[in-house]
Design a protein around this motif. Structure first.
Motif, PDB file in Angstrom:
ATOM      1  N   UNK C 320      40.966 -16.154  21.009  1.00  0.00           N
ATOM      2  CA  UNK C 320      40.726 -14.756  21.374  1.00  0.00           C
ATOM      3  C   UNK C 320      39.648 -14.109  20.518  1.00  0.00           C
ATOM      4  N   UNK C 321      38.755 -14.921  19.968  1.00  0.00           N
ATOM      5  CA  UNK C 321      37.727 -14.351  19.102  1.00  0.00           C
ATOM      6  C   UNK C 321      36.805 -13.406  19.858  1.00  0.00           C
ATOM      7  N   UNK C 322      36.669 -13.596  21.157  1.00  0.00           N
ATOM      8  CA  UNK C 322      35.749 -12.725  21.893  1.00  0.00           C
ATOM      9  C   UNK C 322      36.471 -11.547  22.526  1.00  0.00           C
ATOM     10  N   UNK C 323      37.722 -11.340  22.125  1.00  0.00           N
ATOM     11  CA  UNK C 323      38.474 -10.207  22.663  1.00  0.00           C
ATOM     12  C   UNK C 323      38.150  -8.934  21.891  1.00  0.00           C
ATOM     13  N   UNK C 324      37.520  -9.091  20.725  1.00  0.00           N
ATOM     14  CA  UNK C 324      37.226  -7.915  19.917  1.00  0.00           C
ATOM     15  C   UNK C 324      38.408  -7.532  19.055  1.00  0.00           C
ATOM     16  N   UNK C 325      38.890  -8.494  18.250  1.00  0.00           N
ATOM     17  CA  UNK C 325      40.053  -8.210  17.417  1.00  0.00           C
ATOM     18  C   UNK C 325      39.671  -7.477  16.145  1.00  0.00           C
ATOM     19  N   UNK C 326      38.385  -7.462  15.841  1.00  0.00           N
ATOM     20  CA  UNK C 326      37.951  -6.837  14.600  1.00  0.00           C
ATOM     21  C   UNK C 326      37.752  -7.893  13.527  1.00  0.00           C
ATOM     22  N   UNK C 327      36.911  -7.552  12.519  1.00  0.00           N
ATOM     23  CA  UNK C 327      36.519  -8.555  11.521  1.00  0.00           C
ATOM     24  C   UNK C 327      37.690  -9.112  10.721  1.00  0.00           C
ATOM     25  N   UNK C 328      38.700  -8.305  10.446  1.00  0.00           N
ATOM     26  CA  UNK C 328      39.777  -8.788   9.573  1.00  0.00           C
ATOM     27  C   UNK C 328      40.578  -9.891  10.267  1.00  0.00           C
ATOM     28  N   UNK C 329      41.047  -9.599  11.470  1.00  0.00           N
ATOM     29  CA  UNK C 329      41.818 -10.606  12.188  1.00  0.00           C
ATOM     30  C   UNK C 329      40.959 -11.818  12.497  1.00  0.00           C
ATOM     31  N   UNK C 330      39.715 -11.586  12.874  1.00  0.00           N
ATOM     32  CA  UNK C 330      38.835 -12.711  13.160  1.00  0.00           C
ATOM     33  C   UNK C 330      38.747 -13.644  11.954  1.00  0.00           C
ATOM     34  N   UNK C 331      38.535 -13.068  10.765  1.00  0.00           N
ATOM     35  CA  UNK C 331      38.410 -13.912   9.575  1.00  0.00           C
ATOM     36  C   UNK C 331      39.714 -14.634   9.307  1.00  0.00           C
ATOM     37  N   UNK C 332      40.831 -13.903   9.431  1.00  0.00           N
ATOM     38  CA  UNK C 332      42.121 -14.520   9.137  1.00  0.00           C
ATOM     39  C   UNK C 332      42.361 -15.730  10.029  1.00  0.00           C
ATOM     40  N   UNK C 333      42.192 -15.523  11.318  1.00  0.00           N
ATOM     41  CA  UNK C 333      42.512 -16.630  12.224  1.00  0.00           C
ATOM     42  C   UNK C 333      41.479 -17.746  12.123  1.00  0.00           C
TER      43      UNK C 333
END
Ligand code: HEA
Ligand code: HEA
Ligand code: CUA
Ligand SMILES: [Cu+2]
Lengths: 371, 207, 561
Positions: C320-333
């Protein structure tokens, strides 16, 4: 390929009763958008090629975010190739040694034991191949976060211009908000070269994804959830892309064309789009057809109708393509489209209104004047 | 099965775990995963349902508290039933089991009554808004599990009426069957907390 | 008819007529609760679905061989990839792997059957019923816009495309119900696995003496119990949305389209490890046998398996990286996803360690598992590229992803399955598969697979999105798609030779004997095929390689524990 190459008779009735199946559409376009694009760039020798391999390649970036991704990708690919070579190298060596060991052991004069030496494990070696990958993982995480900090941003970049992209099944709506009123256009997005575009992404129905590989990575357009992405075209040219999230029958034909213009050209374009639709008395008949049929329920033509379900047609003739970027806009194609959009784009959301040929010609002529 | 195990050599048996216990534990583990999806979804939608009937207006605690007391105390009565069975006291076993079943039935009927009131008086349905959707789904799926547990207990009860339950042989099995009932109770504590305590907040504008 | 005692399956029954005898046989299988019969039916059904899914893929490749092709219309194409993905994941991967679990677990831990044989049969028939329900949609349902029949929403069925508004008719309901029902089958099987592995081991078989496959299956069973219920719950919600007008995933009424993605991928990511861990198990059994060496680093291997199980629950948002989760969640996952390469790498290295210094014998099963290691590493490394969030923004939902997951699913899971088929076929039938044909199968599949899936990485990097029924001529994708399509007939030849091999070997294959590979786990200590009760005497176990101990009393493994 075939479907695009040959010219078929436009009016010939299909030989057999139409079966809604794989039968090729009776109307065929003379020229594909690719051929049209190839022709267009001749006018501007400076423009980067629109045609040819890499038109949508991720390794030919023309904007800061896509360039940063490309740079990161070199690093990550490099790391992966090293790992690949090491692991496969060991594998190959192990295979050859293993085959030889077997051959040697099975010779009649061999003094080898029945089975090779049994090795149950080795703490230092096992620690090594736990720790080294962990370090690589750490490095990968750090470089990822560093790049994300630059491109995964939640506030608009400095000096940026906001554009709204709205995904529809299966076309794009672009809006340019501004103090002098909003400009609305479809499928072909114009941007000024060098200025960051802060693209607001919304959806009118299902999830779509905005992807123009040479400008930026993709980002989804989600109903009920607003996303943003940004890019800034380095130079003049047409950048192609397409919807990247499966959104139904015609997901394949939801193409994007981004025209990066010199700032002055862009301003001219924007001013032009702001004007109301051309009213040309010579095509009044077509105008009446448009207004009498359901067209006006779905399409806006400034000063005539305000339907919002389909693309805004106010300046239709200023565009190069129809049907979301895969049909060159010329009179024949437009006429065939209005006659029955499903021939060209099976499953699309515009119905055939079953106009008779004179009406069809009239409304086509009218739309062709909407510069 | 015991016959099979007995055939073997002098090596000590290393797997003394009971299949039935492990099986039931796994089932409960699986059901927990199922409920956590619904609970998380409920949590996600708390405060995101500005239109239509609101939890603060709809949910009243009186009835549901009675229901909860009944359901939770049925966990105690079922323990008493199993203990009686282990002692061999069939009469007490049947009595406590019957009480458990009645308490469970009360819970189901009470829930039904509550729903009737919500639908008739407050106009809250599955379709009215996200709150309605989540409320009926979560509570409904839980009630469905209570029903399954009840069917299980009623089955045991009927078997015992016809004398098919042998304390020495079956008390372990009955005990394991009641694990499910305890699980349904524990889930209710979570559901209750989420729906009637955490969830009874004013609904803000959607995010 | 006689519902047989244990012997009825061996001795021919004095049936009245051949036809009567045929039904006798059918009934014997249909009502069987024997884990081996059920397992063979699982695997057989899975292989049939593999042919179906493969033919669907072949039509897709035919359509995509050229730009602007007209082999199928868009609606049909969308059904093809939906059914292909759904079939391959739920009706091929799951049943075949669970089938092998069913066959091998009791035999390998020295038990006479699964813990709950009847539940086992119930699970199997649920799976069959679910699969038939899904395929019944071809005759019983309408698709999006009534255009088609089978489901056409993609195997992850993103909301709101699945809502009543956009998916009219009831094909999506068939998708939901088919998977829901077969999901219940998988869950009962998982319960059975856990109870069998924990409770039914033979005397002496401590947890740390179990064959690797038992460990893998144990972790898989736990993952099934965590993941499938989440899918079941999400599908129940979707069904409520579609049939009773609930608002879980409908954005027009504050429902959330993103919630579906979270729920689906919380299931979906563990699911892909459910699909690979049993194959890891196959490799961990086959590799030692044909290297004539003990598995390298057993305890670390176990730890890595458990580690993969845990980490795989915390990485779902990398889809779901292109869903727009925001930088924090993107980095975490992104970080958790990278992390999973550590335990996976440990496995790869331990297999290399097992081969290293061994005396390798390249039988067909060994060819397949060696191919597995080589191909899985490629698939894993492309996974790492995808886990690099910014890169995923470019590559997500492109053919690069399609390349990635076929490398792990075909080069991993399917290669593992073929290895296992060749390895355990003699145990199950008493006859060896033909080696020469087997090598043909391997090389054809290997070449065809590479031809088909390697070019997808290129077309993906050139900007080709997945799930498009046709594409434009100027993008430079044509040659890569053509190569991809050319690979398919090569694969088909490989599969066809395999089928022929099975048919032929069943009739006149070389008789295997109890222990054709000179292997070390308990299933080789009983007859081939094993009797219905598996072991005349319950075996005992003195180490992780009980048969090694018996074959080498002078140097038993027990000394090294
Ligand atoms: C068998 C199934 C399987 C397996 C095992 C994997 C394994 C992995 N997958 Fe894959 N994946 C899928 C099946 C699988 N995947 C499917 C089906 C999809 C698409 C779903 C869909 O959209 O339809 C998908 C999609 C997918 C995505 C989303 C792409 C997108 O849609 O945008 C991502 C992103 O992170 C990803 C990553 C990974 C990673 C990091 C691994 C890791 O587990 C890989 C680990 C292995 C290695 C790294 C190689 C060996 C290790 C070493 C040699 C050690 C040294 C290495 C390092 C230190 C890096 N996968
Ligand atoms: C285990 C999983 C698995 C396996 C094995 C395969 C195998 C194959 N897949 Fe699969 N694929 C998926 C899982 C799998 N796939 C998933 C999950 C998706 C995503 C779906 C989605 O987007 O929703 C996908 C999507 C997918 C796409 C992308 C579609 C799109 O996005 O538009 C493509 C395109 O080429 C493709 C091709 C193939 C091919 C050519 C094979 C081949 O390897 C198949 C080879 C097998 C055969 C060809 C068998 C037939 C053999 C015969 C017929 C022999 C003759 C028989 C007799 C004589 C009786 N797959
Ligand atoms: Cu819009 Cu795909
Ligand atoms: Cu994943």
């Amino acid at each position: 390929m075939e479907a695009f190459a040959s010219t078929a008779q436009v009016t010939a009735p299909p030989p057999a009763p139409p079966i809604p199946s794989a039968a090729p559409p009776p109307y065929t376009m003379k020229e594909s958008v690719a051929e049209m694009d190839a022709r267009l760039v001749i006018c501007d020798p400076d423009a980067p090629p629109v045609s040819g391999a890499g038109v949508t390649g991720i390794f030919a970036p023309e904007s800061p975010p896509s360039r940063q991704i490309r740079d990161l990708s070199y690093l990550v690919f490099g790391i992966c190739i090293v790992i690949f070579v090491v692991v496969q190298g060991f594998l190959v060596v192990a295979i050859f040694r293993g085959i030889r060991a077997r051959r040697v052991a099975s010779r009649p004069d061999s003094e080898a034991s029945a089975e090779p030496v049994q090795i149950y494990g080795s703490i230092p070696i096992e620690i090594a191949w736990t720790v080294i990958p962990s370090i690589i993982v750490f490095v990968l995480t750090m470089v990822t976060i560093r790049t994300l900090r630059d491109i995964d941003i939640t506030t608009p970049p400095e000096n940026s211009m906001e554009v709204v992209a709205i995904g529809h099944q299966w076309w794009w709506e672009f809006r340019y908000p501004g103090p002098d009123g909003e400009v609305i256009t479809a499928n072909e997005m114009h941007v000024p070269v060098g200025r960051p575009i802060w693209l607001r992404l919304e959806s009118a129905d299902v999830i779509h994804s905005f992807w123009v590989p040479r400008l930026a990575g993709k980002m989804d357009l989600i109903p009920g959830h607003t996303n943003y992405t940004w890019f800034s075209a380095d130079r003049k040219g047409i950048f192609l892309g397409q919807c990247a999230e499966y959104c139904g029958t015609q997901h394949a034909h939801m193409l994007i064309r981004v025209y990066a213009d010199e700032p002055a050209e862009f301003e001219t374009w924007l001013d032009h789009q702001r004007k109301p639709a051309v009213v040309d008395a010579s095509v009044d008949a077509g105008r009446r057809v448009f207004a009498e049929y359901a067209c006006l329920n779905c399409h806006t033509i400034d000063g005539l109708s305000d339907g919002m379900f389909g693309p805004n047609l106010t300046h239709l003739a200023s565009r190069d393509t129809i049907g979301s970027g895969f049909i060159p806009l010329d009179r024949d194609n437009l006429r065939a489209w209005i006659d029955d959009p499903n021939q060209l784009k099976p499953g699309c959301n515009m119905p055939s209104l079953k106009l008779d040929p004179p009406e069809l010609d009239a409304v086509t002529d009218y739309l062709m004047t909407l510069h | 099965m015991t016959a099979l195990n007995a055939t073997t050599s002098n090596v000590r048996l290393t797997a003394p775990l009971s299949r039935a216990k492990v099986g039931m534990a796994s089932l409960i583990f699986m059901e927990s995963a199922f409920f956590s999806a619904f609970l998380v979804t409920y949590l996600y939608y708390i405060g995101k349902s500005p239109d239509g009937p609101q939890p603060l207006d709809c949910l009243e605690l009186n009835l549901v508290l009675i229901n909860s007391v009944c359901l939770l105390s049925s966990s105690i009565t079922v323990v008493l039933a199993v203990r009686s069975l282990a002692r061999g006291a069939m009469g007490a076993f049947r009595l406590w089991l019957a009480v458990t079943i009645l308490l469970g039935l009360e819970f189901l009927l009470g829930t039904g009554y509550e729903w009737w009131g919500l639908i008739e008086d407050k106009g809250l349905t599955l379709q009215s808004n996200a709150f309605g959707t989540n409320f009926y789904s979560l509570v409904g799926f839980h009630a469905f599990h209570v029903l399954v547990g009840l069917v299980l207990l009623i089955g045991v009860f009927i078997l015992s009426l016809f004398g098919f339950i042998n304390p020495a042989r079956d008390h372990q099995r009955v005990d394991i069957a009641t694990w499910y009932w305890h699980f349904v109770d524990v889930v209710w504590i979570l559901v209750f907390t989420l729906v009637y305590i955490v969830g009874r907040v004013p609904q803000g504008a959607p995010a | 008819m006689t519902i047989g005692s244990g012997h009825s399956s061996l001795a021919p029954l004095p049936g009245p007529s051949p036809r009567g005898r045929f039904w006798e046989l059918v009934m014997q299988w249909a009502i069987s609760v024997d884990h081996k019969k059920l397992a063979m039916m699982y695997i057989g059904a899975g292989l049939i679905f593999f042919l179906v899914g493969g033919i669907e893929a072949a039509f897709m490749r035919l359509q995509l061989a050229q730009a602007g092709n007209n082999v199928v219309d868009p609606a049909t194409f969308n059904q093809l990839f939906t059914m292909h993905g759904t079939t391959m994941v739920f009706l091929v991967g799951m049943p075949i792997l669970l089938g092998f679990g069913n066959y091998l677990i009791p035999l390998m831990v020295g038990a006479r059957d699964m813990a709950f044989p009847r539940l086992n049969a119930f699970g199997f028939w649920l799976f069959i019923f679910g699969g038939l329900l899904l395929y019944f949609s071809y005759v019983g349902a309408d698709g999006l816009y009534g255009a088609g029949t089978a489901p056409d929403v993609g195997w992850f069925a993103y909301a709101p495309l699945t809502s009543r508004t956009f998916s009219r008719g009831n094909s999506t309901d068939y998708w939901i119900l088919g998977i829901l029902v077969s999901g219940f089958g998988s869950m009962t099987t998982a319960i059975n696995f856990i109870a069998t592995i924990l409770c039914m081991r033979c005397p002496g078989m401590k947890l740390m003496r179990m064959p690797m496959i038992a460990w893998m299956m144990l972790v898989v069973a736990f993952l099934v119990l965590v993941a499938i219920p989440i899918l079941t719950a999400a599908q129940s919600m979707l069904l409520l949305d579609r049939t009773l007008g609930a608002h879980f995933f409908d954005p027009e009424t504050q429902g959330s389209a993103i919630l579906w993605q979270h729920l689906f991928w919380f299931f979906g990511h563990p699911e892909v490890y459910i699909l690979i861990l049993p194959a890891f198990g196959f490799v961990s059994e086959i590799m030692p046998t044909f290297s004539r060496k003990v598995i390298f680093g057993y305890p670390l291997m176990v730890a890595a398996t458990v580690g993969i199980g845990f980490i795989s629950l915390g990485v779902w948002a990398h889809h779901m990286f292109v869903v727009g989760l925001g930088p924090v969640l993107d980095s975490f996952f992104g970080a958790t996803t990278f992390l999973i390469s550590v335990p996976t790498g440990i496995k790869i290295f331990n297999w290399l360690g097992t081969m290293w210094g061994g005396r390798l014998q390249f039988t067909t099963p060994m060819l397949f598992v060696t191919g597995f290691v080589a191909m899985f590493v490629i698939g894993g490394l492309t996974g790492i590229m995808l886990a690099t969030v910014p890169l995923d923004w470019q590559l997500s939902d492109s053919y690069f992803v399609v390349g990635h997951f076929h490398y792990v699913l075909f080069g991993g899971t399917v290669f593992g399955i073929f290895g296992a088929l060749f390895y355990w076929f003699p145990k199950a039938t008493g006859r060896l598969l033909d080696e020469r044909l087997g090598k043909w199968t391997f090389w054809l599949l290997f070449i065809g697979f590479t031809l088909t899936f390697m070019p997808m990485h290129v077309s993906g990097a050139l900007g080709m999105p997945r799930r498009i029924y046709t594409y434009e001529v100027d993008r430079g994708w044509e040659i890569w798609n053509l190569i991809s399509s050319i690979g398919v007939p090569v694969q088909m030849a490989g599969v066809a030779i395999f089928l022929w091999n099975v048919v032929r070997s069943l009739r006149k294959g070389e008789v295997a004997g109890d222990d054709p590979w000179d292997a070390w786990t308990l299933e080789w200590s009983t007859s081939s095929p094993p009797p219905e009760w598996n072991f005349d005497r319950i075996p005992t176990c003195t180490s992780a390689r009980p048969l090694w101990d018996r074959k080498h009393p002078e140097d038993p493994d027990a000394h090294y524990e």
